[in-house]
Scaffold this motif. Structure first.
Motif, short mmCIF file in Angstrom:
data_model
loop_
_atom_site.label_atom_id
_atom_site.label_comp_id
_atom_site.label_asym_id
_atom_site.label_seq_id
_atom_site.Cartn_x
_atom_site.Cartn_y
_atom_site.Cartn_z
N PHE A 84 55.98 131.75 29.35
CA PHE A 84 55.12 132.87 29.01
C PHE A 84 53.67 132.46 29.17
O PHE A 84 53.32 131.28 29.09
CB PHE A 84 55.39 133.36 27.59
CG PHE A 84 55.23 132.32 26.52
CD1 PHE A 84 54.01 132.15 25.88
CD2 PHE A 84 56.28 131.51 26.15
CE1 PHE A 84 53.85 131.19 24.89
CE2 PHE A 84 56.14 130.55 25.18
CZ PHE A 84 54.91 130.39 24.54
N ALA A 85 52.83 133.45 29.45
CA ALA A 85 51.39 133.23 29.60
C ALA A 85 50.71 133.60 28.30
O ALA A 85 51.04 134.60 27.67
CB ALA A 85 50.85 134.07 30.75
N LYS A 138 46.62 127.29 33.97
CA LYS A 138 47.25 128.61 34.11
C LYS A 138 47.39 129.31 32.76
O LYS A 138 47.72 130.49 32.73
CB LYS A 138 48.65 128.46 34.72
CG LYS A 138 48.66 127.98 36.13
CD LYS A 138 50.11 127.90 36.59
CE LYS A 138 50.23 127.55 38.03
NZ LYS A 138 51.64 127.52 38.46
N ARG A 139 47.23 128.57 31.67
CA ARG A 139 47.46 129.07 30.31
C ARG A 139 48.90 129.57 30.15
O ARG A 139 49.16 130.62 29.59
CB ARG A 139 46.44 130.15 29.92
CG ARG A 139 45.01 129.66 29.96
CD ARG A 139 44.03 130.57 29.31
NE ARG A 139 44.33 130.95 27.94
CZ ARG A 139 44.15 130.19 26.85
NH1 ARG A 139 43.69 128.96 26.99
NH2 ARG A 139 44.44 130.64 25.66
N LYS A 192 53.76 119.25 25.52
CA LYS A 192 52.79 118.34 26.11
C LYS A 192 51.82 119.18 26.94
O LYS A 192 52.21 120.16 27.53
CB LYS A 192 53.48 117.31 27.01
CG LYS A 192 54.42 116.42 26.26
CD LYS A 192 55.15 115.49 27.19
CE LYS A 192 56.17 114.68 26.41
NZ LYS A 192 57.03 113.89 27.26
N GLU A 193 50.58 118.77 26.96
CA GLU A 193 49.58 119.49 27.75
C GLU A 193 49.48 118.89 29.13
O GLU A 193 49.44 117.68 29.31
CB GLU A 193 48.23 119.46 27.06
CG GLU A 193 48.20 120.28 25.78
CD GLU A 193 46.84 120.30 25.10
OE1 GLU A 193 45.99 119.44 25.41
OE2 GLU A 193 46.65 121.19 24.25
N LEU A 194 49.46 119.77 30.13
CA LEU A 194 49.28 119.40 31.52
C LEU A 194 47.99 120.01 32.02
O LEU A 194 47.59 121.07 31.54
CB LEU A 194 50.46 119.90 32.37
CG LEU A 194 51.86 119.47 31.91
CD1 LEU A 194 52.91 120.18 32.74
CD2 LEU A 194 52.00 117.97 32.04
N PRO A 195 47.33 119.38 32.99
CA PRO A 195 46.06 119.98 33.49
C PRO A 195 46.26 121.34 34.11
O PRO A 195 47.27 121.79 34.47
CB PRO A 195 45.58 118.99 34.55
CG PRO A 195 46.55 117.87 34.59
CD PRO A 195 47.66 118.16 33.63
N ALA A 218 55.64 137.52 28.98
CA ALA A 218 56.83 136.79 29.39
C ALA A 218 56.85 136.62 30.90
O ALA A 218 56.43 137.51 31.64
CB ALA A 218 58.09 137.52 28.93
N LEU A 219 57.31 135.48 31.36
CA LEU A 219 57.47 135.18 32.78
C LEU A 219 58.97 135.05 33.06
O LEU A 219 59.77 134.96 32.13
CB LEU A 219 56.72 133.89 33.12
CG LEU A 219 55.20 133.94 32.85
CD1 LEU A 219 54.58 132.57 33.03
CD2 LEU A 219 54.52 134.96 33.74
#
Length: 168
Positions: A78-79, A55-56, A165-168, A91-92
């Motif tokens: 945020f995206a 989703k970035r 942390k990075e998530l898929p 911002a989200l």
């Protein structure tokens, strides 16, 4: 006697200056944090983050790290645009929750159409060490399930520095 006194004085000055600049004299500061003025009062928590690569989108949290019966959590998100231009993050919605026992929500505020999205500015993004830093301001509205009145919570002069942390 004349020769010894200047040497002793020089040694004492050297020892005093070495101990005066030690790290112990500075106030300890958390390496990773989320802090702001919450309704005019200082609010300072440890911070952590996640980056959903598909989703970035970044998610910044301020959970209490010490096990307690009630936990206060602020979630900012945020995206990130594809070109990673830090000044143009989107911002989200933000949310603040009061949890009991780690998962039971006893109170909640969120950004809504009436309060708008938070203001988020990313000042540093280190993709090698996975650290994101920024500033924020948010006005959150208490969810209707907890009140019939309009109750607002304001976060001003906010800043964060979190390892993500990075998530898929």
């Amino acid at each position: 006697m004349k020769i010894i006194f200047p040497k002793v004085l020089a040694c004492l000055l050297l020892m005093w200056s070495a101990t005066g600049c030690s790290k112990d004299s500075a106030e300890p500061q958390e390496e990773f944090f989320v802090k702001a003025q919450k309704d005019g009062q200082p609010w300072d928590k440890t911070g952590e983050g996640y980056f959903a690569m598909g989703k970035r989108e970044f998610y910044v949290f301020s959970p209490d790290t010490i096990p307690v019966t009630t936990t206060e959590v602020l979630q900012l998100s945020f995206a990130l645009p594809k070109k990673q231009v830090l000044s143009s993050v989107q911002a989200l919605p933000a949310e603040w929750k009061l949890l009991i026992g780690g998962d039971g929500i006893t109170d909640s505020y969120a950004s809504t159409d009436g309060t708008g999205l938070p203001s988020i500015q990313i000042t540093k993004l280190d993709t090698v060490q996975r650290i994101v830093e920024g500033r924020f301001e948010a006005v959150l509205r208490r969810k209707a399930v907890y009140t019939q009145q309009t109750e607002l919570m304001r976060f001003t002069n906010g800043s964060f520095r979190v390892r993500y942390k990075e998530l898929p």
